[in-house]
Scaffold this active site. Structure first.
Site, short mmCIF file in Angstrom:
data_model
loop_
_atom_site.label_atom_id
_atom_site.label_comp_id
_atom_site.label_asym_id
_atom_site.label_seq_id
_atom_site.Cartn_x
_atom_site.Cartn_y
_atom_site.Cartn_z
N CYS A 85 -7.99 9.28 -28.48
CA CYS A 85 -7.12 9.51 -29.64
C CYS A 85 -7.83 10.36 -30.70
O CYS A 85 -8.75 9.90 -31.36
CB CYS A 85 -6.71 8.15 -30.21
SG CYS A 85 -5.92 8.21 -31.82
N CYS B 52 -7.73 9.06 -34.28
CA CYS B 52 -8.63 7.90 -34.39
C CYS B 52 -10.06 8.37 -34.66
O CYS B 52 -10.77 7.81 -35.50
CB CYS B 52 -8.63 7.08 -33.10
SG CYS B 52 -7.02 6.38 -32.67
#
Length: 109
Positions: A33, A36
């Site tokens: 991600c 993230c």
């Protein structure tokens, strides 16, 4: 990763988060991600700045499949602040350091 950030597992979640004496920010994330990874360094800075006022934690949703569904995690990054074992606030998506600090402040006040 900073030693300021606690890495959670399905097995440690209840003790580290729900039974904590201080508010806890949980970052639900995954290795693949990109957003993230963007907020990772910001969370490390905030962990240092907030010190003992809040515990900042991360849980990898790929490695820990039991916990995210319990809290309705549908997209990542999702940040949740827990206080006294209950969810105080939720923020979905990447955000700036000032936005994350404001989210923490509003959740732990």
């Amino acid at each position: 990763m900073s030693e300021q950030i606690v890495h959670l597992t399905d097995d440690t979640f209840d003790q580290e988060v729900l039974q904590s004496d201080v508010p806890v920010l949980v970052d639900y994330w995954a290795e693949w991600c990109a957003p993230c990874k963007m907020i990772g360094p910001i969370l490390e800075e905030l962990a240092v700045e907030y010190g003992d006022r809040i515990k900042i934690t991360k849980i990898n949703i790929d490695d820990n499949a039991q916990t995210p569904p319990k809290f309705g995690i549908r997209s990542i990054p999702t940040l949740m602040v827990f206080k006294n074992g209950a969810v105080e606030g939720t923020k979905v998506g990447a955000a700036s350091k000032s936005d994350l600090a404001a989210f923490i402040e509003s959740s732990i006040a």
